[in-house]
Design a protein around this motif. Structure first.
Motif, PDB file in Angstrom:
ATOM      1  N   PRO A 200      31.448 -14.115 -20.371  1.00 55.79           N
ATOM      2  CA  PRO A 200      30.770 -15.065 -19.488  1.00 55.79           C
ATOM      3  C   PRO A 200      30.729 -16.470 -20.093  1.00 55.79           C
ATOM      4  O   PRO A 200      30.578 -16.631 -21.308  1.00 55.79           O
ATOM      5  N   ALA A 201      30.874 -17.473 -19.236  1.00 53.92           N
ATOM      6  CA  ALA A 201      30.935 -18.860 -19.701  1.00 53.92           C
ATOM      7  C   ALA A 201      29.946 -19.756 -18.951  1.00 53.92           C
ATOM      8  O   ALA A 201      29.224 -20.545 -19.557  1.00 53.92           O
ATOM      9  N   LEU A 202      29.930 -19.637 -17.629  1.00 51.89           N
ATOM     10  CA  LEU A 202      29.144 -20.579 -16.822  1.00 51.89           C
ATOM     11  C   LEU A 202      28.307 -19.828 -15.797  1.00 51.89           C
ATOM     12  O   LEU A 202      28.753 -18.822 -15.242  1.00 51.89           O
ATOM     13  N   LEU A 203      27.124 -20.365 -15.582  1.00 51.19           N
ATOM     14  CA  LEU A 203      26.233 -19.792 -14.577  1.00 51.19           C
ATOM     15  C   LEU A 203      25.882 -20.914 -13.608  1.00 51.19           C
ATOM     16  O   LEU A 203      25.432 -21.985 -14.031  1.00 51.19           O
ATOM     17  N   HIS A 204      26.114 -20.660 -12.317  1.00 53.99           N
ATOM     18  CA  HIS A 204      25.744 -21.651 -11.300  1.00 53.99           C
ATOM     19  C   HIS A 204      24.899 -20.980 -10.242  1.00 53.99           C
ATOM     20  O   HIS A 204      25.306 -19.958  -9.686  1.00 53.99           O
ATOM     21  N   PHE A 205      23.752 -21.576  -9.988  1.00 52.55           N
ATOM     22  CA  PHE A 205      22.901 -20.995  -8.955  1.00 52.55           C
ATOM     23  C   PHE A 205      23.312 -21.532  -7.592  1.00 52.55           C
ATOM     24  O   PHE A 205      23.643 -22.714  -7.444  1.00 52.55           O
ATOM     25  N   THR A 206      23.299 -20.628  -6.627  1.00 50.98           N
ATOM     26  CA  THR A 206      23.616 -21.036  -5.271  1.00 50.98           C
ATOM     27  C   THR A 206      22.588 -20.392  -4.359  1.00 50.98           C
ATOM     28  O   THR A 206      21.986 -19.383  -4.707  1.00 50.98           O
ATOM     29  N   SER A 207      22.388 -20.992  -3.204  1.00 51.64           N
ATOM     30  CA  SER A 207      21.287 -20.532  -2.366  1.00 51.64           C
ATOM     31  C   SER A 207      21.666 -19.335  -1.519  1.00 51.64           C
ATOM     32  O   SER A 207      22.793 -19.231  -1.051  1.00 51.64           O
ATOM     33  N   GLY A 208      20.702 -18.461  -1.324  1.00 52.05           N
ATOM     34  CA  GLY A 208      20.896 -17.334  -0.420  1.00 52.05           C
ATOM     35  C   GLY A 208      20.020 -17.538   0.801  1.00 52.05           C
ATOM     36  O   GLY A 208      19.129 -18.386   0.791  1.00 52.05           O
ATOM     37  N   THR A 209      20.239 -16.738   1.852  1.00 51.18           N
ATOM     38  CA  THR A 209      19.431 -16.902   3.063  1.00 51.18           C
ATOM     39  C   THR A 209      18.114 -16.163   2.931  1.00 51.18           C
ATOM     40  O   THR A 209      17.087 -16.631   3.377  1.00 51.18           O
ATOM     41  N   THR A 210      18.155 -14.987   2.304  1.00 50.42           N
ATOM     42  CA  THR A 210      16.969 -14.143   2.360  1.00 50.42           C
ATOM     43  C   THR A 210      16.156 -14.147   1.077  1.00 50.42           C
ATOM     44  O   THR A 210      15.026 -13.717   1.070  1.00 50.42           O
ATOM     45  N   GLY A 211      16.706 -14.607  -0.013  1.00 46.78           N
ATOM     46  CA  GLY A 211      15.946 -14.521  -1.257  1.00 46.78           C
ATOM     47  C   GLY A 211      16.031 -15.810  -2.048  1.00 46.78           C
ATOM     48  O   GLY A 211      16.495 -16.826  -1.548  1.00 46.78           O
ATOM     49  N   MET A 212      15.582 -15.721  -3.276  1.00 48.79           N
ATOM     50  CA  MET A 212      15.647 -16.866  -4.171  1.00 48.79           C
ATOM     51  C   MET A 212      17.104 -17.088  -4.593  1.00 48.79           C
ATOM     52  O   MET A 212      17.947 -16.237  -4.343  1.00 48.79           O
TER      53      MET A 212
ATOM     54  N   VAL B  61      21.087 -25.559   0.359  1.00 53.99           N
ATOM     55  CA  VAL B  61      19.650 -25.304   0.288  1.00 53.99           C
ATOM     56  C   VAL B  61      19.372 -23.993   1.024  1.00 53.99           C
ATOM     57  O   VAL B  61      19.777 -23.809   2.168  1.00 53.99           O
ATOM     58  N   GLY B  62      18.688 -23.092   0.356  1.00 51.12           N
ATOM     59  CA  GLY B  62      18.341 -21.809   0.969  1.00 51.12           C
ATOM     60  C   GLY B  62      17.012 -21.951   1.682  1.00 51.12           C
ATOM     61  O   GLY B  62      16.035 -22.396   1.079  1.00 51.12           O
ATOM     62  N   PRO B  63      16.936 -21.566   2.968  1.00 51.84           N
ATOM     63  CA  PRO B  63      15.683 -21.730   3.705  1.00 51.84           C
ATOM     64  C   PRO B  63      14.513 -20.989   3.054  1.00 51.84           C
ATOM     65  O   PRO B  63      13.398 -21.496   3.019  1.00 51.84           O
ATOM     66  N   PHE B  64      14.787 -19.823   2.484  1.00 48.80           N
ATOM     67  CA  PHE B  64      13.721 -19.014   1.916  1.00 48.80           C
ATOM     68  C   PHE B  64      12.987 -19.742   0.789  1.00 48.80           C
ATOM     69  O   PHE B  64      11.757 -19.697   0.680  1.00 48.80           O
ATOM     70  N   GLU B  65      13.768 -20.433  -0.034  1.00 51.28           N
ATOM     71  CA  GLU B  65      13.189 -21.141  -1.180  1.00 51.28           C
ATOM     72  C   GLU B  65      12.220 -22.238  -0.691  1.00 51.28           C
ATOM     73  O   GLU B  65      11.154 -22.447  -1.252  1.00 51.28           O
ATOM     74  N   VAL B  66      12.619 -22.926   0.358  1.00 50.26           N
ATOM     75  CA  VAL B  66      11.784 -24.009   0.885  1.00 50.26           C
ATOM     76  C   VAL B  66      10.559 -23.411   1.583  1.00 50.26           C
ATOM     77  O   VAL B  66       9.428 -23.876   1.399  1.00 50.26           O
ATOM     78  N   GLU B  67      10.792 -22.365   2.365  1.00 52.46           N
ATOM     79  CA  GLU B  67       9.676 -21.734   3.096  1.00 52.46           C
ATOM     80  C   GLU B  67       8.625 -21.215   2.127  1.00 52.46           C
ATOM     81  O   GLU B  67       7.417 -21.367   2.372  1.00 52.46           O
ATOM     82  N   SER B  68       9.060 -20.642   1.008  1.00 49.34           N
ATOM     83  CA  SER B  68       8.101 -20.097   0.045  1.00 49.34           C
ATOM     84  C   SER B  68       7.171 -21.186  -0.476  1.00 49.34           C
ATOM     85  O   SER B  68       5.976 -20.958  -0.637  1.00 49.34           O
TER      86      SER B  68
END
Ligand code: AMP
Length: 572
Positions: free
Chosen positions: A204-216, A466-473
């Motif tokens: 493993p070298a790189l980790l990139h976070f990306t948004s999901g619809t239902t979770g973090m 932008v994941g809606p769930f993250e904003v809604e939380s």
């Protein structure tokens, strides 16, 4: 003299392409010890003829310029790798940055890769909550940041992050404690000599976070082998030639800014321009002129901003060095491509990819006729298709002109290897041999791909997911809010804006003051890039009988579009 494209004939090149053959453009670690991104990007050039060639030109906010040669960068990244060693960091540990586009971000990234640790850059406009989510889900051991960002957004999180062992401050002269350290001091004390340990291409070298619809957010994990895609796309899509000066305007907090703002240009041995400042039309044009940029990689939101300005760049600026302009991240409408042609004498070449793919997958190539509005054709070595997916069945649509899910045949070198701590979700994004991208597309009879939309509720605002769930939380944390739902509302400039629908608790009064208070709460927690730009109060949220918010219905109502199938709608 005209510079010939590296890829002269798409069809014949594609038919004879092999990843194995392209590997000969990389060096591999000495004595057959594997493949390491940082070695391909820096050391092999520093040890060879490009030692004194400029690797980076950093343009600071005040416009002063700092140049670093490949040799300078070898030493800086060696020092950083030694700093990590001294802190007890070992293979696979995760090192995060939360920085603007400063030299420290770039040497931390490559120094981490030398240590065979995993690097995860975070966008510095995030508020404390998105930062916390990512640091904790990513098991951060070390965070590199500035004093200011630390005080404003990180110190308050430390108690909730017991696994975070060190914070390295890029602008502190002294250590605050064993945990909170001065990076300049550590760098000064560290040796400039370092030998990259054996690295398996699958490490493993790189980790990139990306948004999901239902979770973090989901952490897409990439491995060292991905560098082959960065090398190949740098050569054939960005069309790097020796002595090129290249500018990618993306921030490394998003995958483009890492794959193409750090790795691809260095692996191909060109000069990489980095501007610390945010978008500013006249600044950007003068950077293109002063830095004699040959290749410029940017995004539709920025292009639309430039289109709005009453500036004819070729009248005011000498842009004779500019040879190629490319765009990624959101749909690039035909008008923008044509505006490029009229204004700069060349089209913007659109290309498509995403966090999970690690590198460009579909592109308009220099040697192919451009179809304005199309994303182009698959990268040689990549098999793309349009598919219909119903009840667990995937059917490839062979006929051109039909909309369907954009899918990619598994196995290209920069394919993500997992979602961190969520193998199940990873497995679900494949169907047999096919990776399901989450986008809808169409292929025309000549093999060009056209973007149709997202298959889910994810929002693309100013090119950022932008994941809606993250904003809604975060909205739900406000004392007055009972329920919240977030959608992307089309916006002429930024693609989509984040809009929130809020159901208030019974004793609350829906007025402007409350709206402002909720907005302020969201901005404080999420940062302005993620927080809703519009809020509407609503009596009930439309939901399915199983209780899932029907965001697509809110969106259809907002835009006055047909409401579609409402059979699962719960009647209030
Ligand atoms: P990210 O993972 O943040 O890079 O976002 C990837 C998503 O951005 C894709 O799945 C698409 O929805 C969108 N995207 C990227 N490039 C393009 C493009 N050229 N045209 C249309 N949408 C794009």
């Amino acid at each position: 003299m005209a510079i010939e494209p590296n890829l002269a004939d798409y069809d014949s090149f594609s038919s004879s392409f092999s990843w194995e053959q392209e590997k000969s453009g990389l060096s591999g670690l000495p004595t057959g010890q594997g493949l390491n991104i940082a070695y391909e990007a820096i050391d092999r050039h520093a040890n060879g003829t490009l030692s004194n060639h400029t690797a980076f030109r950093f343009i600071h906010k005040d416009r002063s310029v700092m140049e670093c040669s490949y040799q300078d960068y070898k030493e800086l990244t060696n020092r950083f790798a030694n700093v990590l060693g001294q802190l007890g960091i070992t293979k696979g540990d995760r090192i995060f940055s939360f920085l603007g586009r400063t030299p420290e971000l770039y040497f931390s990234a490559l120094g981490t890769l030398k240590k065979v640790a995993v690097f995860c850059p975070l966008f510095n406009v995030f508020g404390p909550e998105p930062v916390f989510q990512r640091l904790s889900r990513g098991d951060a051991r070390v965070l590199v940041t500035t004093k200011d960002l630390f005080e404003k957004k990180i110190r308050q999180l430390l108690e909730r992050l017991p696994e975070l062992k060190y914070v390295l401050l890029t602008d502190a002269d002294q250590d605050e404690s064993i945990k909170i350290r001065s990076l300049p001091r550590l760098m000064e004390e560290a040796s400039a000599e370092f030998t990259i340990p054996p690295t398996d291409p699958e490490d493993p070298a790189l980790l990139h976070f990306t948004s999901g619809t239902t979770g973090m957010p989901k952490g897409a994990l990439h491995v060292h082998k991905g560098v082959l895609v960065h090398y190949v796309t740098g050569k054939y899509v960005l069309d790097f030639h020796p002595d090129d000066v290249y500018w990618c305007t993306a921030d490394p907090g998003w995958v483009t800014g890492t794959s193409y703002g750090i790795i691809a240009p260095l692996v191909n041995g060109v000069t990489n321009v980095v501007d610390e400042e945010e978008f500013d039309a006249t600044r950007w044009y003068s950077i293109l002129e002063e830095q004699k940029v040959n290749i410029w990689y940017t995004a539709p939101t920025a292009i639309r901003r430039l289109m709005r300005m009453n500036i004819n760049p070729r009248e005011k600026y000498n842009l004779e060095n500019l040879r190629l302009m490319l765009s990624v991240g959101e749909p690039l409408h035909a008008e923008a491509v044509l505006w490029g042609e009229k204004t700069f004498g060349m089209p913007f070449l659109d290309n498509w990819w995403q966090t999970e793919t690690g590198g460009i997958m579909i592109a308009n190539f220099r040697s192919l006729p451009v179809r304005p509005g199309s994303m182009g054709k698959p990268l040689p070595g990549v098999e793309a298709a349009v598919a219909e997916i119903t009840e667990g069945d995937l059917h490839i649509i062979k006929e051109p002109g039909k909309d369907g899910q954009l899918v990619l045949k598994r196995g290209w070198p920069s394919m993500f290897r997992t979602y961190l701590h969520d193998q199940e979700r990873y497995n679900k994004s494949f169907h047999g041999d096919w990776y399901i991208t989450g986008d809808l597309a169409r292929r025309d009879s000549d093999g060009y791909y056209w973007f149709v939309g997202r298959a889910d509720d994810i929002i693309k605002t100013s090119g950022h997911m932008v994941g809606p769930f993250e904003v809604e939380s975060v909205l739900m944390e406000h004392a007055a809010v009972a329920e919240a739902a977030v959608i992307g509302k089309p916006d002429q400039l930024i693609g989509e804006m984040v809009k929130a629908f809020i159901v208030l608790k019974p004793d609350q009064h829906a007025d402007e003051a409350l709206k402002m208070d909720i907005t302020a709460h969201a901005r404080r927690k999420l940062g302005p890039a993620v927080a809703p730009k519009e809020i509407a109060f609503i009596d009930n949220l439309p939901k399915t009988r199983s209780g899932k918010i029907l965001r697509r219905l809110l969106k259809a109502r907002e835009l006055g579009l047909p409401e579609g199938d409402l059979s699962t709608l719960e009647q209030p």
